[in-house]
Scaffold this motif. Structure first.
Motif, PDB file in Angstrom:
ATOM      1  N   ALA A 139       0.818  -1.216   0.000  1.00  0.00           N
ATOM      2  CA  ALA A 139       0.000   0.000   0.000  1.00  0.00           C
ATOM      3  C   ALA A 139       0.847   1.258   0.000  1.00  0.00           C
ATOM      4  N   GLY A 140       2.016   1.180   0.641  1.00  0.00           N
ATOM      5  CA  GLY A 140       2.879   2.347   0.724  1.00  0.00           C
ATOM      6  C   GLY A 140       3.850   2.196   1.876  1.00  0.00           C
ATOM      7  N   ALA A 141       4.177   3.317   2.477  1.00  0.00           N
ATOM      8  CA  ALA A 141       5.154   3.320   3.561  1.00  0.00           C
ATOM      9  C   ALA A 141       4.606   4.092   4.749  1.00  0.00           C
ATOM     10  N   MET A 142       5.135   3.758   5.904  1.00  0.00           N
ATOM     11  CA  MET A 142       4.804   4.455   7.148  1.00  0.00           C
ATOM     12  C   MET A 142       6.096   4.998   7.747  1.00  0.00           C
ATOM     13  N   VAL A 143       6.018   6.181   8.334  1.00  0.00           N
ATOM     14  CA  VAL A 143       7.187   6.856   8.886  1.00  0.00           C
ATOM     15  C   VAL A 143       7.046   6.999  10.386  1.00  0.00           C
ATOM     16  N   TRP A 144       8.036   6.510  11.120  1.00  0.00           N
ATOM     17  CA  TRP A 144       8.162   6.876  12.526  1.00  0.00           C
ATOM     18  C   TRP A 144       9.513   7.577  12.685  1.00  0.00           C
ATOM     19  N   SER A 145       9.502   8.897  12.892  1.00  0.00           N
ATOM     20  CA  SER A 145       8.373   9.811  12.856  1.00  0.00           C
ATOM     21  C   SER A 145       8.894  11.125  12.312  1.00  0.00           C
ATOM     22  N   ILE A 146       7.992  11.979  11.854  1.00  0.00           N
ATOM     23  CA  ILE A 146       8.401  13.123  11.038  1.00  0.00           C
ATOM     24  C   ILE A 146       9.214  14.158  11.807  1.00  0.00           C
ATOM     25  N   GLU A 147       9.101  14.186  13.134  1.00  0.00           N
ATOM     26  CA  GLU A 147       9.801  15.235  13.887  1.00  0.00           C
ATOM     27  C   GLU A 147      11.293  14.982  14.035  1.00  0.00           C
ATOM     28  N   THR A 148      11.779  13.810  13.556  1.00  0.00           N
ATOM     29  CA  THR A 148      13.221  13.577  13.559  1.00  0.00           C
ATOM     30  C   THR A 148      13.813  13.551  12.155  1.00  0.00           C
ATOM     31  N   ASP A 149      13.040  13.970  11.166  1.00  0.00           N
ATOM     32  CA  ASP A 149      13.602  14.238   9.849  1.00  0.00           C
ATOM     33  C   ASP A 149      14.423  15.528   9.947  1.00  0.00           C
ATOM     34  N   ASP A 150      15.156  15.838   8.900  1.00  0.00           N
ATOM     35  CA  ASP A 150      15.897  17.102   8.850  1.00  0.00           C
ATOM     36  C   ASP A 150      14.931  18.204   8.439  1.00  0.00           C
ATOM     37  N   PHE A 151      13.983  18.511   9.338  1.00  0.00           N
ATOM     38  CA  PHE A 151      12.897  19.424   8.980  1.00  0.00           C
ATOM     39  C   PHE A 151      13.365  20.873   8.862  1.00  0.00           C
ATOM     40  N   ASN A 152      14.525  21.191   9.428  1.00  0.00           N
ATOM     41  CA  ASN A 152      15.065  22.543   9.285  1.00  0.00           C
ATOM     42  C   ASN A 152      15.907  22.706   8.025  1.00  0.00           C
ATOM     43  N   GLY A 153      16.225  21.584   7.379  1.00  0.00           N
ATOM     44  CA  GLY A 153      17.074  21.663   6.195  1.00  0.00           C
ATOM     45  C   GLY A 153      18.517  22.021   6.526  1.00  0.00           C
ATOM     46  N   ARG A 154      18.994  21.619   7.681  1.00  0.00           N
ATOM     47  CA  ARG A 154      20.364  21.945   8.077  1.00  0.00           C
ATOM     48  C   ARG A 154      21.392  21.093   7.322  1.00  0.00           C
ATOM     49  N   CYS A 155      20.956  19.969   6.768  1.00  0.00           N
ATOM     50  CA  CYS A 155      21.872  19.081   6.043  1.00  0.00           C
ATOM     51  C   CYS A 155      21.541  18.982   4.557  1.00  0.00           C
ATOM     52  N   GLY A 156      20.606  19.761   4.096  1.00  0.00           N
ATOM     53  CA  GLY A 156      20.162  19.695   2.703  1.00  0.00           C
ATOM     54  C   GLY A 156      18.777  20.282   2.597  1.00  0.00           C
ATOM     55  N   ASP A 157      17.939  19.691   1.754  1.00  0.00           N
ATOM     56  CA  ASP A 157      16.569  20.166   1.633  1.00  0.00           C
ATOM     57  C   ASP A 157      15.790  19.863   2.906  1.00  0.00           C
ATOM     58  N   LYS A 158      14.813  20.697   3.227  1.00  0.00           N
ATOM     59  CA  LYS A 158      13.948  20.431   4.363  1.00  0.00           C
ATOM     60  C   LYS A 158      13.187  19.125   4.137  1.00  0.00           C
ATOM     61  N   PHE A 159      13.018  18.361   5.213  1.00  0.00           N
ATOM     62  CA  PHE A 159      12.343  17.063   5.150  1.00  0.00           C
ATOM     63  C   PHE A 159      12.976  16.185   4.066  1.00  0.00           C
ATOM     64  N   GLY A 160      14.300  16.091   4.117  1.00  0.00           N
ATOM     65  CA  GLY A 160      15.020  15.360   3.075  1.00  0.00           C
ATOM     66  C   GLY A 160      14.659  13.886   3.002  1.00  0.00           C
ATOM     67  N   LEU A 161      14.473  13.226   4.150  1.00  0.00           N
ATOM     68  CA  LEU A 161      14.108  11.810   4.118  1.00  0.00           C
ATOM     69  C   LEU A 161      12.697  11.613   3.587  1.00  0.00           C
ATOM     70  N   LEU A 162      11.795  12.464   4.016  1.00  0.00           N
ATOM     71  CA  LEU A 162      10.421  12.353   3.540  1.00  0.00           C
ATOM     72  C   LEU A 162      10.353  12.601   2.043  1.00  0.00           C
ATOM     73  N   GLY A 163      11.151  13.532   1.567  1.00  0.00           N
ATOM     74  CA  GLY A 163      11.203  13.777   0.129  1.00  0.00           C
ATOM     75  C   GLY A 163      11.735  12.575  -0.633  1.00  0.00           C
ATOM     76  N   ALA A 164      12.779  11.929  -0.079  1.00  0.00           N
ATOM     77  CA  ALA A 164      13.326  10.732  -0.725  1.00  0.00           C
ATOM     78  C   ALA A 164      12.313   9.600  -0.727  1.00  0.00           C
ATOM     79  N   LEU A 165      11.552   9.487   0.351  1.00  0.00           N
ATOM     80  CA  LEU A 165      10.531   8.435   0.435  1.00  0.00           C
ATOM     81  C   LEU A 165       9.447   8.659  -0.608  1.00  0.00           C
ATOM     82  N   ARG A 166       8.963   9.873  -0.697  1.00  0.00           N
ATOM     83  CA  ARG A 166       7.931  10.182  -1.697  1.00  0.00           C
ATOM     84  C   ARG A 166       8.453   9.923  -3.106  1.00  0.00           C
ATOM     85  N   ALA A 167       9.702  10.287  -3.326  1.00  0.00           N
ATOM     86  CA  ALA A 167      10.280  10.062  -4.657  1.00  0.00           C
ATOM     87  C   ALA A 167      10.363   8.573  -4.971  1.00  0.00           C
TER      88      ALA A 167
END
Length: 483
Positions: A358-386
């Motif tokens: 069906a897809g993927a589940m993420v635990w959890s979004i608040e430990t992604d790179d949401f500030n973009g300090r290492c690249g794009d914001k929400f870099g892991l979530l972006g890679a997952l969607r891609a």
């Protein structure tokens, strides 16, 4: 120090036509209390990146009613922060978004679930109260996170069957109100075979979130990646060979779970160890216990991806890729962490796509790179969607690779050689306009590049410390690129 890099991967833009897969994102509400760059309040959530958002957690009372665990944070009563209301209001931005509330979690335990599930009156009360709670707080459904039936403080004689009865009662009440019912479940055969009648629970659940992580951890005497894609050379027993993502998925499918209901769980955090010897730092090295807590999460044996990627950028951490298990790990002195990055997530998405999950589940979004300090914001979530091909275009790892002579880089740290990630075409700072099809580097920022499909522009950004080399159509160390 010197680091050798032998392989760069080309990012190709691939148009998509397939249906969107689930991207189910858990949100740990307690991250509102973290300090500095680790604080993650609801306002930081991008509601366009997930198909489902799950608020974690509420509990269950002994009388079969839902228990709000942090009234001041969750609710608006008595000048509370109204976090739940803000969470469900994200649907005003993305009208296709579904929001659910999770009941349970590790800290809530198993005993109360067990007591409620074995009493028909309490089960019915819980089902009704949970359904009414969802309606009252404008959630689209309930996620049951009983960790775990017939284990811990539950009743091993009856929990497995009573979990089915509990889900049946919930399904009846939730369906009356048009609400979803999902569950987070133990993934490994050794645990799942104890807790679940898989064909029966599948009847009542809209989808099943496989917790394909925490398969190893600092509770063991040797280092092990907690979410390895495949078994490794150290996995010699039958039980050890089950503790990887691929084996978990194959077990659930073989046990009768419909592929179209399974969401593959991915962890946006790493499990850490303290090495007995700093010179023995491979997977399977002797460990003396959990690693040090992170700056934001402050939990022994745990580092959020945001904490890991910042360490890789600023401290003397060494990055490694395990070819057998197809996952990264890193170490510094006697500290060791196994985690996922964009490359390993892409490979897990291949597994999702291969088996029609069906897809993927993420635990959890608040430990992604949401500030973009290492690249794009929400870099892991972006890679997952891609990787799941949720979007107009994706950046994928092509089967075609470019092999270069090993490049010597003087650096105190090294990050993974990930593919560049796509960003919204409206986010670009330059005024670059497409006129012909092809790849182009931004004239003002060498880390940015574009793919033009006739007059349509798709924007990309190279990983930190690299520039786009127009001669090889790949991101390379900045010192190697002529701008």
């Amino acid at each position: 120090m010197t680091v050798l890099i032998g392989l760069w991967l080309i990012a190709l833009v691939v148009p998509l036509t397939q249906a969107e897969k689930n991207v189910v994102c858990y949100y740990g509400s307690w991250s509102s209390y973290r300090h500095g760059n680790g604080q993650f309040v609801v306002d930081r959530i991008d509601p366009l990146l997930c198909t489902h958002l799950i608020y974690s957690f509420v509990g269950v009372n002994a009388n079969g009613t839902v228990r709000v665990l942090d009234p001041w944070l969750d609710l608006e009563d008595n000048w509370g922060l109204a976090t739940m209301k803000k969470f469900t209001s994200l649907k005003k931005i993305n009208t296709n978004l579904k929001t659910l509330v999770a009941v349970g979690g590790w800290n809530v335990g198993s005993e109360t679930f067990s007591d409620v599930a074995q009493n028909a009156v309490l089960r019915a009360r819980f089902a009704q109260d949970a359904a009414e709670f969802c309606v009252r707080h404008e959630f689209d459904g309930l996620d049951v996170d009983w960790e775990y039936p017939a284990q811990r403080d539950g009743d091993p004689m009856v929990d497995r069957d009573n979990f089915v009865h509990l889900l049946s009662d919930l399904r009846q009440e939730l369906s009356k109100r048009g609400l979803l019912l999902t569950a987070a479940v133990a993934a490994a055969e050794t645990s799942a075979s104890i807790s679940y009648n898989i064909p029966e629970i599948s009847k009542y659940l809209d989808f099943i979130n496989l917790m394909t992580y925490d398969l190893h951890g600092p509770w063991e005497a040797t280092t092990g990646h907690h979410a390895a894609l495949h078994a490794g050379p150290n996995d010699v027993t039958v039980a050890q060979q089950q503790l990887n993502v691929e084996s978990c998925v194959m077990f659930w499918l073989a046990a009768g779970a419909p592929a179209e209901k399974l969401n593959l769980g991915v962890a946006f955090y790493g499990r850490t160890f303290t090495l007995r010897s700093a010179s023995e730092n491979h997977i399977g090295a002797l460990s003396s216990g959990p690693g040090q807590g992170g700056l934001y999460s402050q939990e022994l044996g745990f580092l959020g991806y945001n904490e890991i990627c910042e360490k890789l950028l600023t401290d003397r951490w060494y990055f490694k890729w395990d070819e057998d298990q197809q996952v990264p790990y890193a170490f510094s002195g006697n500290q060791w962490v196994g985690f996922d990055n964009a490359e390993s997530l892409t490979l897990k998405c291949d597994l999702v796509n291969l088996h029609g999950l069906a897809g993927a589940m993420v635990w959890s979004i608040e430990t992604d790179d949401f500030n973009g300090r290492c690249g794009d914001k929400f870099g892991l979530l972006g890679a997952l969607r891609a990787g799941l091909k949720n979007g107009d275009t994706i950046t994928s790892v092509s089967a075609t690779t470019l092999t270069k002579e090993p490049t010597t880089v003087s650096a105190g740290t090294m990050t993974t050689t990930e593919t560049s990630t796509a960003v919204s075409s409206t986010a670009a700072s330059s005024e670059f306009n497409c006129s012909v099809t092809g790849f182009f580097r931004d004239p003002m920022d060498s880390a940015k590049f574009y793919y033009c499909d006739d007059l349509t522009r798709h924007d990309f950004h190279c990983p930190f410390g690299t520039y786009f080399d127009i001669t090889i159509l790949a991101c390379d160390w900045a010192s190697n690129v002529q701008c």
